[in-house]
Design an enzyme around this catalytic site. Sequence first.
Site, PDB file in Angstrom:
ATOM      1  N   GLY A  13       0.819  -1.222   0.000  1.00  0.00           N
ATOM      2  CA  GLY A  13       0.000   0.000   0.000  1.00  0.00           C
ATOM      3  C   GLY A  13       0.846   1.262   0.000  1.00  0.00           C
ATOM      4  N   ALA A  14       1.896   1.301   0.818  1.00  0.00           N
ATOM      5  CA  ALA A  14       2.714   2.518   0.914  1.00  0.00           C
ATOM      6  C   ALA A  14       3.485   2.758  -0.378  1.00  0.00           C
ATOM      7  CB  ALA A  14       3.679   2.411   2.093  1.00  0.00           C
ATOM      8  N   PHE A 113     -13.782   0.130  16.251  1.00  0.00           N
ATOM      9  CA  PHE A 113     -12.522  -0.598  16.393  1.00  0.00           C
ATOM     10  C   PHE A 113     -11.942  -0.236  17.752  1.00  0.00           C
ATOM     11  CE2 PHE A 113      -9.542  -2.559  13.068  1.00  0.00           C
ATOM     12  CZ  PHE A 113     -10.527  -3.374  12.546  1.00  0.00           C
ATOM     13  N   GLN A 233       3.636  -4.610  18.385  1.00  0.00           N
ATOM     14  CA  GLN A 233       2.243  -4.921  18.715  1.00  0.00           C
ATOM     15  C   GLN A 233       1.995  -6.425  18.639  1.00  0.00           C
ATOM     16  OE1 GLN A 233      -1.393  -3.552  16.214  1.00  0.00           O
ATOM     17  NE2 GLN A 233      -1.373  -2.464  18.164  1.00  0.00           N
ATOM     18  N   HIS A 235      -1.044  -8.849  18.543  1.00  0.00           N
ATOM     19  CA  HIS A 235      -2.485  -8.788  18.310  1.00  0.00           C
ATOM     20  C   HIS A 235      -3.177  -9.837  19.167  1.00  0.00           C
ATOM     21  CE1 HIS A 235      -6.339  -8.712  16.302  1.00  0.00           C
ATOM     22  NE2 HIS A 235      -5.935  -7.712  15.538  1.00  0.00           N
ATOM     23  N   LEU A 245      -4.264 -14.227  11.394  1.00  0.00           N
ATOM     24  CA  LEU A 245      -5.042 -13.208  12.119  1.00  0.00           C
ATOM     25  C   LEU A 245      -6.548 -13.437  12.019  1.00  0.00           C
ATOM     26  CD1 LEU A 245      -4.805 -10.288  13.484  1.00  0.00           C
ATOM     27  CD2 LEU A 245      -5.581  -9.476  11.272  1.00  0.00           C
ATOM     28  N   GLU A 248      -9.783  -7.727  14.100  1.00  0.00           N
ATOM     29  CA  GLU A 248     -10.461  -6.985  15.163  1.00  0.00           C
ATOM     30  C   GLU A 248     -11.903  -6.662  14.756  1.00  0.00           C
ATOM     31  OE1 GLU A 248      -7.900  -4.358  17.220  1.00  0.00           O
ATOM     32  OE2 GLU A 248      -9.365  -2.744  17.221  1.00  0.00           O
ATOM     33  N   ARG A 281      -5.339  -2.828  21.752  1.00  0.00           N
ATOM     34  CA  ARG A 281      -4.810  -4.188  21.558  1.00  0.00           C
ATOM     35  C   ARG A 281      -3.830  -4.630  22.641  1.00  0.00           C
ATOM     36  NH1 ARG A 281      -3.985  -4.024  15.006  1.00  0.00           N
ATOM     37  NH2 ARG A 281      -6.213  -4.182  14.577  1.00  0.00           N
ATOM     38  N   HIS A 346       2.322  -8.817  15.489  1.00  0.00           N
ATOM     39  CA  HIS A 346       1.450  -8.340  14.415  1.00  0.00           C
ATOM     40  C   HIS A 346       2.009  -7.126  13.683  1.00  0.00           C
ATOM     41  CE1 HIS A 346      -2.242  -7.639  12.267  1.00  0.00           C
ATOM     42  NE2 HIS A 346      -2.436  -6.470  12.831  1.00  0.00           N
ATOM     43  N   GLU A 370       4.779   0.646   6.999  1.00  0.00           N
ATOM     44  CA  GLU A 370       5.151  -0.004   8.262  1.00  0.00           C
ATOM     45  C   GLU A 370       6.647   0.039   8.542  1.00  0.00           C
ATOM     46  OE1 GLU A 370       3.156  -3.701   9.096  1.00  0.00           O
ATOM     47  OE2 GLU A 370       4.537  -4.163  10.746  1.00  0.00           O
ATOM     48  N   ARG A 381      -0.118   0.972  18.424  1.00  0.00           N
ATOM     49  CA  ARG A 381      -0.938   1.408  17.285  1.00  0.00           C
ATOM     50  C   ARG A 381      -2.394   1.020  17.501  1.00  0.00           C
ATOM     51  NH1 ARG A 381      -3.023  -1.016  12.456  1.00  0.00           N
ATOM     52  NH2 ARG A 381      -2.053  -3.018  12.879  1.00  0.00           N
TER      53      ARG A 381
HETATM   54  C1  LIG Z   1      -2.926 -10.021   8.801  1.00  0.00           C
HETATM   55  C2  LIG Z   1      -2.858  -8.523   8.924  1.00  0.00           C
HETATM   56  C3  LIG Z   1      -4.024  -7.777   8.955  1.00  0.00           C
HETATM   57  C4  LIG Z   1      -3.985  -6.394   9.062  1.00  0.00           C
HETATM   58  N1  LIG Z   1      -5.151  -5.668   9.069  1.00  0.00           N
HETATM   59  C5  LIG Z   1      -5.103  -4.321   9.129  1.00  0.00           C
HETATM   60  C6  LIG Z   1      -6.288  -3.538   9.081  1.00  0.00           C
HETATM   61  O1  LIG Z   1      -7.395  -4.043   8.961  1.00  0.00           O
HETATM   62  N2  LIG Z   1      -6.173  -2.190   9.161  1.00  0.00           N
HETATM   63  C7  LIG Z   1      -4.969  -1.565   9.294  1.00  0.00           C
HETATM   64  O2  LIG Z   1      -4.946  -0.344   9.357  1.00  0.00           O
HETATM   65  N3  LIG Z   1      -3.835  -2.290   9.312  1.00  0.00           N
HETATM   66  C8  LIG Z   1      -3.867  -3.632   9.236  1.00  0.00           C
HETATM   67  N4  LIG Z   1      -2.697  -4.359   9.270  1.00  0.00           N
HETATM   68  C9  LIG Z   1      -1.419  -3.654   9.170  1.00  0.00           C
HETATM   69  C10 LIG Z   1      -1.171  -3.217   7.727  1.00  0.00           C
HETATM   70  O3  LIG Z   1      -1.853  -4.079   6.849  1.00  0.00           O
HETATM   71  C11 LIG Z   1       0.309  -3.218   7.370  1.00  0.00           C
HETATM   72  O4  LIG Z   1       1.007  -2.453   8.302  1.00  0.00           O
HETATM   73  C12 LIG Z   1       0.497  -2.608   5.992  1.00  0.00           C
HETATM   74  O5  LIG Z   1      -0.314  -3.237   5.035  1.00  0.00           O
HETATM   75  C13 LIG Z   1       1.941  -2.646   5.534  1.00  0.00           C
HETATM   76  O6  LIG Z   1       1.977  -2.069   4.251  1.00  0.00           O
HETATM   77  P1  LIG Z   1       3.343  -1.653   3.586  1.00  0.00           P
HETATM   78  O7  LIG Z   1       3.020  -1.056   2.268  1.00  0.00           O
HETATM   79  O8  LIG Z   1       4.141  -0.851   4.533  1.00  0.00           O
HETATM   80  O9  LIG Z   1       4.096  -3.057   3.395  1.00  0.00           O
HETATM   81  P2  LIG Z   1       3.680  -4.386   2.586  1.00  0.00           P
HETATM   82  O10 LIG Z   1       2.295  -4.376   2.109  1.00  0.00           O
HETATM   83  O11 LIG Z   1       4.110  -5.544   3.431  1.00  0.00           O
HETATM   84  O12 LIG Z   1       4.611  -4.311   1.326  1.00  0.00           O
HETATM   85  C14 LIG Z   1       6.012  -4.429   1.429  1.00  0.00           C
HETATM   86  C15 LIG Z   1       6.583  -4.444   0.036  1.00  0.00           C
HETATM   87  O13 LIG Z   1       7.982  -4.341   0.112  1.00  0.00           O
HETATM   88  C16 LIG Z   1       8.578  -5.270  -0.761  1.00  0.00           C
HETATM   89  N5  LIG Z   1       9.901  -5.602  -0.224  1.00  0.00           N
HETATM   90  C17 LIG Z   1      10.240  -5.940   1.048  1.00  0.00           C
HETATM   91  N6  LIG Z   1      11.567  -6.154   1.129  1.00  0.00           N
HETATM   92  C18 LIG Z   1      12.075  -5.960  -0.106  1.00  0.00           C
HETATM   93  C19 LIG Z   1      13.369  -6.054  -0.658  1.00  0.00           C
HETATM   94  N7  LIG Z   1      14.439  -6.417   0.042  1.00  0.00           N
HETATM   95  N8  LIG Z   1      13.505  -5.795  -1.982  1.00  0.00           N
HETATM   96  C20 LIG Z   1      12.450  -5.464  -2.750  1.00  0.00           C
HETATM   97  N9  LIG Z   1      11.200  -5.361  -2.265  1.00  0.00           N
HETATM   98  C21 LIG Z   1      11.018  -5.604  -0.964  1.00  0.00           C
HETATM   99  C22 LIG Z   1       7.608  -6.434  -0.809  1.00  0.00           C
HETATM  100  O14 LIG Z   1       7.760  -7.133  -2.009  1.00  0.00           O
HETATM  101  C23 LIG Z   1       6.275  -5.703  -0.746  1.00  0.00           C
HETATM  102  O15 LIG Z   1       5.874  -5.338  -2.040  1.00  0.00           O
HETATM  103  C24 LIG Z   1      -2.739  -5.746   9.167  1.00  0.00           C
HETATM  104  C25 LIG Z   1      -1.564  -6.492   9.141  1.00  0.00           C
HETATM  105  C26 LIG Z   1      -1.611  -7.872   9.040  1.00  0.00           C
HETATM  106  C27 LIG Z   1      -0.338  -8.649   9.056  1.00  0.00           C
END
Ligand SMILES: Cc1cc2nc3c(=O)[nH]c(=O)nc-3n(C[C@H](O)[C@H](O)[C@H](O)COP(=O)(O)OP(=O)(O)OC[C@H]3O[C@@H](n4cnc5c(N)ncnc54)[C@H](O)[C@@H]3O)c2cc1C
Length: 609
Positions: A13-14, A113, A233, A235, A245, A248, A281, A346, A370, A381
Amino acid sequence: MHEHDVVVVGAGGAGLRAAIAAQEEGADVAIVSKLHPVRSHTGAAEGGINAALRDADSWEDHAYDTMKGSDYLGDAPAVEALCKESPEEVIQLEHWGMPFSREEDGRVSQRPFGGLSFPRTTYAGAETGHQMLHTMYEQVVKRGITVYDEWHVMDLVVTDEDDPADRTCHGVVAYDIQRGEVDGFRATGGVILATGGMGQVFDHTTNAVANTGDGVAMAYRAGVPMEDMEFIQFHPTTLPSTGVLISEGVRGEGGILYNEKGERFMFEHGYANNDGELASRDVVSRAELTEVNEGRGIEDEYVHLDMRHLGEERILDRLENILHLAEDFEGADGLTEPMPVKPGQHYAMGGIETNEHGETVIEGLYAAGECACASVHGANRLGGNALPELIVFGKRAGHHAAGKEMGEAEIPTGRTGDWEPAEYEFEVDVGAVGDRGPAAADGGAVAADAEGLLEAEIERARERVEDLLSRKGRNHAEIRSAVQETMTANVNVFREEEGLKQSLEDLREAREAYTEVAVSDPSRTFNTDLIHTMETRNILDIAEALAMGALARREFRGAHWRKERQERDDENWLKHTLVSWNDGEPELWYKPAILEGEAKTYEPKVRSY
Ligand SMILES: Cc1cc2nc3c(=O)[nH]c(=O)nc-3n(C[C@H](O)[C@H](O)[C@H](O)COP(=O)(O)OP(=O)(O)OC[C@H]3O[C@@H](n4cnc5c(N)ncnc54)[C@H](O)[C@@H]3O)c2cc1C
């Protein structure tokens, strides 16, 4: 060598939001990711996204709840940015076609939540992250943004001046998992790390196997401090056998927790007399483990989460995914029986130190999502606050890296302002094993020009891969397991001095073992043994910083509980922990939390739910 204005590492997402934002500002953007974008762990997010969308709600209330949830360790400029900008970002997602769940009158649904004073969590069934990821990936494809997937980024290409604040990031070196080759990505505008969580530091986690904290470790070795790493965190509702998971959202819809005696312990044992199951949490996780430790757990391990009373229609409408998870992984039918749950790792509240624009102390290096610590979540969080963080701070980092004027940031990075060194003396050696100095820095060297620096780093990375593939030695798996075991045993929900010291001793042994690591699989394509070996180095660096921060912080704040001091100590500890790598020698220091916001000054209060 590839060249772009902005290189985004990570396609969750980020990363996707950052890439779209940079492209909106006219930059030539590329995403480099070890996974295909829609396999990123954001796709696992179930429950929802917090945003103050209704007239009866306000961003100020959201900010108050977030700061209280953080146990007053959030930084107000970041917390307020999150709460102010999440409504417009959620509306943007809706305009891009994200299929949010809706009320009869057509409005986007919101549910309660934990720790929220208003039901402000928007959602798409119990698969919010999956829908969010696909919606943004569609935009990336539509805009023609270049995606290099199945490229594992190994390290950053950063100049090596003494002071990290004088260094510049020029790109990254990466290993092409499909072809088995190393190459470089030069970024003339900036590199944005969006590499997600680090759950693989523990052995019972909701995180995917790819969540090894690579970006955090890379930034750390290049000179960016890791911030607030001790705040992890756990969970309260993960399935005991796998860590999968249970959202929540189940408690948000009215799910109830029971102990072995059938008591609704959150109320009956006084853990959270007002909010019960919907307390924050950290509170619910400690309550569950206390029940188990005092002999009221089921099979001495878990408690029950019951949603039967919600009725089949509501469960199928809003929580269908949960039924499948409980059935597939635990053999429990959520419609007719309660589901077993226990706390599991989590989320990492800490990460790469950034300001509210996503900038790190190194010129041209950003972080969002994250892996970053802005700091929005402080010591704990709130559920539903990570997904808005991705889109708000992903967008901010993307805009800044593409050159958009965003004004002066209020949050300092690096050792500026009122920082103070830690007084804690560690009894065990920490940091690089053997020779320290520039070779331990992994941050590169000062070269005549950016291209020369990249060439040198590509060569160094190639040599590292060849060395790992050709030498004989120990397999990474036993080292990784040793790290996960000690972290789960000693740096979990309940922490005490002896266990924390033990974890540092065990980590030292693991670091020493890693000097003998070798890859047994010689293949050049899809060599997961090689990738996991490189990831294990990152896990080691992160685990050590986490345990150091936890041992030194003698207070109980948010997710960090200490047996020796079971109360919050604002006089001494209203401050962020930072760990800097310093060419192989980790150094612990602190900087104050910023509680003065635009809306108000967030005076620390007793945190009860
Ligand atoms: C099961 C679960 C349920 C959740 N539910 C919620 C929710 O309902 N609401 C909420 O607000 N939050 C929720 N969270 C937290 C939230 O989903 C995460 O914090 C968030 O999605 C992380 O997004 P991100 O873009 O930072 O990383 P990610 O989505 O994990 O993406 C990381 C990216 O980095 C890439 N990457 C990593 N290392 C390398 C590398 N060395 N080289 C190249 N690429 C790399 C990966 O390929 C991936 O594309 C949940 C978390 C989990 C685990």
